[in-house]
Scaffold this motif. Structure first.
Motif, PDB file in Angstrom:
ATOM      1  N   ASP A 100      61.189 -70.857 -17.097  1.00  0.00           N
ATOM      2  CA  ASP A 100      62.639 -70.678 -17.188  1.00  0.00           C
ATOM      3  C   ASP A 100      62.927 -69.188 -17.161  1.00  0.00           C
ATOM      4  O   ASP A 100      62.378 -68.456 -17.987  1.00  0.00           O
ATOM      5  N   LEU A 101      63.782 -68.787 -16.245  1.00  0.00           N
ATOM      6  CA  LEU A 101      64.113 -67.371 -16.171  1.00  0.00           C
ATOM      7  C   LEU A 101      65.488 -67.120 -16.776  1.00  0.00           C
ATOM      8  O   LEU A 101      66.400 -67.943 -16.636  1.00  0.00           O
ATOM      9  N   LEU A 102      65.616 -65.992 -17.441  1.00  0.00           N
ATOM     10  CA  LEU A 102      66.933 -65.491 -17.816  1.00  0.00           C
ATOM     11  C   LEU A 102      67.367 -64.614 -16.652  1.00  0.00           C
ATOM     12  O   LEU A 102      66.669 -63.660 -16.293  1.00  0.00           O
ATOM     13  N   MET A 103      68.500 -64.970 -16.011  1.00  0.00           N
ATOM     14  CA  MET A 103      68.990 -64.199 -14.868  1.00  0.00           C
ATOM     15  C   MET A 103      70.156 -63.332 -15.324  1.00  0.00           C
ATOM     16  O   MET A 103      71.087 -63.830 -15.972  1.00  0.00           O
ATOM     17  N   ALA A 104      70.113 -62.058 -14.994  1.00  0.00           N
ATOM     18  CA  ALA A 104      71.229 -61.153 -15.289  1.00  0.00           C
ATOM     19  C   ALA A 104      71.441 -60.318 -14.038  1.00  0.00           C
ATOM     20  O   ALA A 104      70.637 -59.428 -13.739  1.00  0.00           O
ATOM     21  N   MET A 105      72.461 -60.670 -13.267  1.00  0.00           N
ATOM     22  CA  MET A 105      72.600 -59.966 -11.985  1.00  0.00           C
ATOM     23  C   MET A 105      74.047 -59.834 -11.520  1.00  0.00           C
ATOM     24  O   MET A 105      74.896 -60.668 -11.843  1.00  0.00           O
ATOM     25  N   ASN A 106      74.270 -58.759 -10.797  1.00  0.00           N
ATOM     26  CA  ASN A 106      75.571 -58.518 -10.168  1.00  0.00           C
ATOM     27  C   ASN A 106      75.434 -58.796  -8.680  1.00  0.00           C
ATOM     28  O   ASN A 106      74.589 -58.202  -8.014  1.00  0.00           O
ATOM     29  N   LEU A 107      76.251 -59.704  -8.169  1.00  0.00           N
ATOM     30  CA  LEU A 107      76.263 -59.958  -6.730  1.00  0.00           C
ATOM     31  C   LEU A 107      77.230 -58.951  -6.125  1.00  0.00           C
ATOM     32  O   LEU A 107      78.444 -59.082  -6.290  1.00  0.00           O
ATOM     33  N   ALA A 108      76.680 -57.922  -5.498  1.00  0.00           N
ATOM     34  CA  ALA A 108      77.497 -56.838  -4.951  1.00  0.00           C
ATOM     35  C   ALA A 108      77.716 -57.098  -3.467  1.00  0.00           C
ATOM     36  O   ALA A 108      76.793 -56.948  -2.659  1.00  0.00           O
ATOM     37  N   PHE A 109      78.935 -57.512  -3.124  1.00  0.00           N
ATOM     38  CA  PHE A 109      79.209 -57.921  -1.745  1.00  0.00           C
ATOM     39  C   PHE A 109      79.587 -56.748  -0.847  1.00  0.00           C
ATOM     40  O   PHE A 109      80.155 -55.750  -1.303  1.00  0.00           O
ATOM     41  N   ILE A 110      79.278 -56.887   0.456  1.00  0.00           N
ATOM     42  CA  ILE A 110      79.686 -55.880   1.444  1.00  0.00           C
ATOM     43  C   ILE A 110      80.476 -56.519   2.571  1.00  0.00           C
ATOM     44  O   ILE A 110      80.870 -55.850   3.519  1.00  0.00           O
ATOM     45  N   GLU A 111      80.712 -57.836   2.467  1.00  0.00           N
ATOM     46  CA  GLU A 111      81.308 -58.572   3.575  1.00  0.00           C
ATOM     47  C   GLU A 111      82.847 -58.544   3.538  1.00  0.00           C
ATOM     48  O   GLU A 111      83.456 -58.923   2.530  1.00  0.00           O
ATOM     49  N   GLY A 112      83.445 -58.123   4.663  1.00  0.00           N
ATOM     50  CA  GLY A 112      84.902 -58.186   4.842  1.00  0.00           C
ATOM     51  C   GLY A 112      85.684 -57.592   3.688  1.00  0.00           C
ATOM     52  O   GLY A 112      85.347 -56.520   3.190  1.00  0.00           O
ATOM     53  N   LYS A 113      86.719 -58.324   3.240  1.00  0.00           N
ATOM     54  CA  LYS A 113      87.562 -57.790   2.175  1.00  0.00           C
ATOM     55  C   LYS A 113      86.847 -57.788   0.821  1.00  0.00           C
ATOM     56  O   LYS A 113      87.321 -57.172  -0.125  1.00  0.00           O
ATOM     57  N   TYR A 114      85.702 -58.472   0.740  1.00  0.00           N
ATOM     58  CA  TYR A 114      84.956 -58.514  -0.522  1.00  0.00           C
ATOM     59  C   TYR A 114      84.036 -57.304  -0.688  1.00  0.00           C
ATOM     60  O   TYR A 114      83.391 -57.151  -1.717  1.00  0.00           O
ATOM     61  N   ASN A 115      83.946 -56.469   0.349  1.00  0.00           N
ATOM     62  CA  ASN A 115      83.120 -55.256   0.277  1.00  0.00           C
ATOM     63  C   ASN A 115      83.535 -54.421  -0.942  1.00  0.00           C
ATOM     64  O   ASN A 115      84.685 -54.040  -1.070  1.00  0.00           O
ATOM     65  N   GLY A 116      82.587 -54.171  -1.827  1.00  0.00           N
ATOM     66  CA  GLY A 116      82.864 -53.355  -3.011  1.00  0.00           C
ATOM     67  C   GLY A 116      83.191 -54.180  -4.246  1.00  0.00           C
ATOM     68  O   GLY A 116      83.214 -53.645  -5.349  1.00  0.00           O
ATOM     69  N   SER A 117      83.435 -55.473  -4.071  1.00  0.00           N
ATOM     70  CA  SER A 117      83.702 -56.342  -5.216  1.00  0.00           C
ATOM     71  C   SER A 117      82.404 -57.015  -5.646  1.00  0.00           C
ATOM     72  O   SER A 117      81.492 -57.197  -4.843  1.00  0.00           O
ATOM     73  N   SER A 118      82.337 -57.390  -6.921  1.00  0.00           N
ATOM     74  CA  SER A 118      81.104 -58.021  -7.384  1.00  0.00           C
ATOM     75  C   SER A 118      81.360 -59.160  -8.353  1.00  0.00           C
ATOM     76  O   SER A 118      82.403 -59.220  -9.012  1.00  0.00           O
ATOM     77  N   ILE A 119      80.397 -60.056  -8.401  1.00  0.00           N
ATOM     78  CA  ILE A 119      80.412 -61.208  -9.323  1.00  0.00           C
ATOM     79  C   ILE A 119      79.208 -61.071 -10.242  1.00  0.00           C
ATOM     80  O   ILE A 119      78.096 -60.785  -9.773  1.00  0.00           O
ATOM     81  N   THR A 120      79.434 -61.262 -11.533  1.00  0.00           N
ATOM     82  CA  THR A 120      78.334 -61.139 -12.496  1.00  0.00           C
ATOM     83  C   THR A 120      77.870 -62.507 -12.987  1.00  0.00           C
ATOM     84  O   THR A 120      78.685 -63.330 -13.415  1.00  0.00           O
ATOM     85  N   ILE A 121      76.566 -62.715 -12.885  1.00  0.00           N
ATOM     86  CA  ILE A 121      75.954 -63.983 -13.302  1.00  0.00           C
ATOM     87  C   ILE A 121      74.979 -63.724 -14.443  1.00  0.00           C
ATOM     88  O   ILE A 121      74.191 -62.776 -14.396  1.00  0.00           O
ATOM     89  N   LEU A 122      75.095 -64.540 -15.476  1.00  0.00           N
ATOM     90  CA  LEU A 122      74.150 -64.467 -16.590  1.00  0.00           C
ATOM     91  C   LEU A 122      73.827 -65.906 -16.962  1.00  0.00           C
ATOM     92  O   LEU A 122      74.723 -66.663 -17.340  1.00  0.00           O
ATOM     93  N   GLY A 123      72.579 -66.299 -16.805  1.00  0.00           N
ATOM     94  CA  GLY A 123      72.295 -67.694 -17.107  1.00  0.00           C
ATOM     95  C   GLY A 123      70.822 -68.040 -17.103  1.00  0.00           C
ATOM     96  O   GLY A 123      69.955 -67.181 -16.918  1.00  0.00           O
ATOM     97  N   ARG A 124      70.583 -69.338 -17.283  1.00  0.00           N
ATOM     98  CA  ARG A 124      69.219 -69.860 -17.380  1.00  0.00           C
ATOM     99  C   ARG A 124      68.833 -70.487 -16.050  1.00  0.00           C
ATOM    100  O   ARG A 124      69.590 -71.275 -15.490  1.00  0.00           O
ATOM    101  N   ASN A 125      67.645 -70.133 -15.588  1.00  0.00           N
ATOM    102  CA  ASN A 125      67.183 -70.591 -14.281  1.00  0.00           C
ATOM    103  C   ASN A 125      65.796 -71.233 -14.385  1.00  0.00           C
ATOM    104  O   ASN A 125      64.782 -70.558 -14.235  1.00  0.00           O
ATOM    105  N   PRO A 126      65.750 -72.549 -14.662  1.00  0.00           N
ATOM    106  CA  PRO A 126      64.455 -73.249 -14.670  1.00  0.00           C
ATOM    107  C   PRO A 126      64.012 -73.467 -13.229  1.00  0.00           C
ATOM    108  O   PRO A 126      64.423 -74.446 -12.593  1.00  0.00           O
TER     109      PRO A 126
END
Ligand SMILES: *[C@@H]1O[C@H](CO)[C@@H](O)[C@H](O)[C@H]1NC(C)=O
Ligand SMILES: *[C@@H]1O[C@H](CO)[C@@H](O)[C@H](O)[C@H]1NC(C)=O
Ligand SMILES: *[C@@H]1O[C@H](CO)[C@@H](O)[C@H](O)[C@H]1NC(C)=O
Length: 199
Positions: free
Chosen positions: A124-150
């Protein structure tokens, strides 16, 4: 001495960041009577619009070797516990996110952060990551994920705990399922479906 140059540069970054943040407060807060906290008009932050629900789909590449290595072990597993799951291991990642499962398909962003082995009897992994997008209007925006990954489960669900830019006030969840895993290199390609509320 290169290390001294590095330190000077780092110090410069710290100072310039400080100057930028302290000299440009959001215009909505230039109020002499404002102290510590106050109610806020949603319009001033542009969140008086209806919240949108979006589904993003892309592939996450964990590449632990070769020329395009994007995932590096920075803390080895605990020797004392000697667990079969590598308990204690931490990998730092800057993993490419692509539209299709092939690494050569269109790059839409990077997944920056770390994962850690957080279970003694199952992987089981603890995931802590920022999805840093570069696509289209989402370039520069990010989504933060923190969770359990079996990782051996078919579908793993992890919370979206926030975001930046177009994802301010974001919430939602991501579902990850392994697309391919190379036993020899340890490289993995994982399909991500992210369902997110945002403005
Ligand atoms: C770790 O476990 C393996 C197998 O159970 C054993 O052979 C080995 O001696 C152990 N190593 C340590 C450092 O305890
Ligand atoms: C590295 O990635 C590029 C595209 O991102 C790809 O064309 C190339 O084949 C990859 N190299 C290796 C060794 O995987
Ligand atoms: C994303 O934005 C950065 C900074 O504004 C810009 O340099 C870059 O070219 C943009 N990338 C894409 C793919 O549009």
């Amino acid at each position: 001495m290169p290390s001294q140059h590095f330190l000077t540069f780092f110090f410069f970054l710290l100072i310039s960041c400080n100057t930028i943040t302290s000299s440009s407060p959001p215009s909505s807060q230039k109020d002499d009577t404002f102290e510590f906290v106050r109610p806020m008009d949603r319009k001033l932050l542009g969140i008086n619009k209806k919240e949108k629900l979006s589904h993003f789909k892309f592939y996450w590449h964990d590449i632990g070797s070769g020329k395009n290595q994007s995932s590096v072990m920075v803390v080895p597993p605990s020797l004392k516990l000697n667990s079969t799951t590598g308990f204690g291991l931490v990998n730092m990642i800057d993993n490419p996110l692509t539209l299709g499962p092939k690494l050569s398909s269109k790059l839409v962003g990077k997944s920056q952060g770390f994962y850690a082995s957080a279970c003694k009897d199952e992987l089981d992994l603890l995931m802590a990551m920022n999805l840093a997008f570069i696509e289209g209007k989402y370039n520069g925006s990010s989504i933060t994920i923190l969770g359990r990954n079996p990782v051996f489960h078919k579908v793993r669900e992890m919370p979206v705990i926030g975001g930046s830019g177009l994802f301010r006030f974001a919430r939602g969840y991501a579902q990850a399922s392994t697309y391919s895993f190379d036993l020899k290199s340890g490289d993995a390609v994982v399909e991500y479906n992210v369902y997110v509320f945002h403005y």
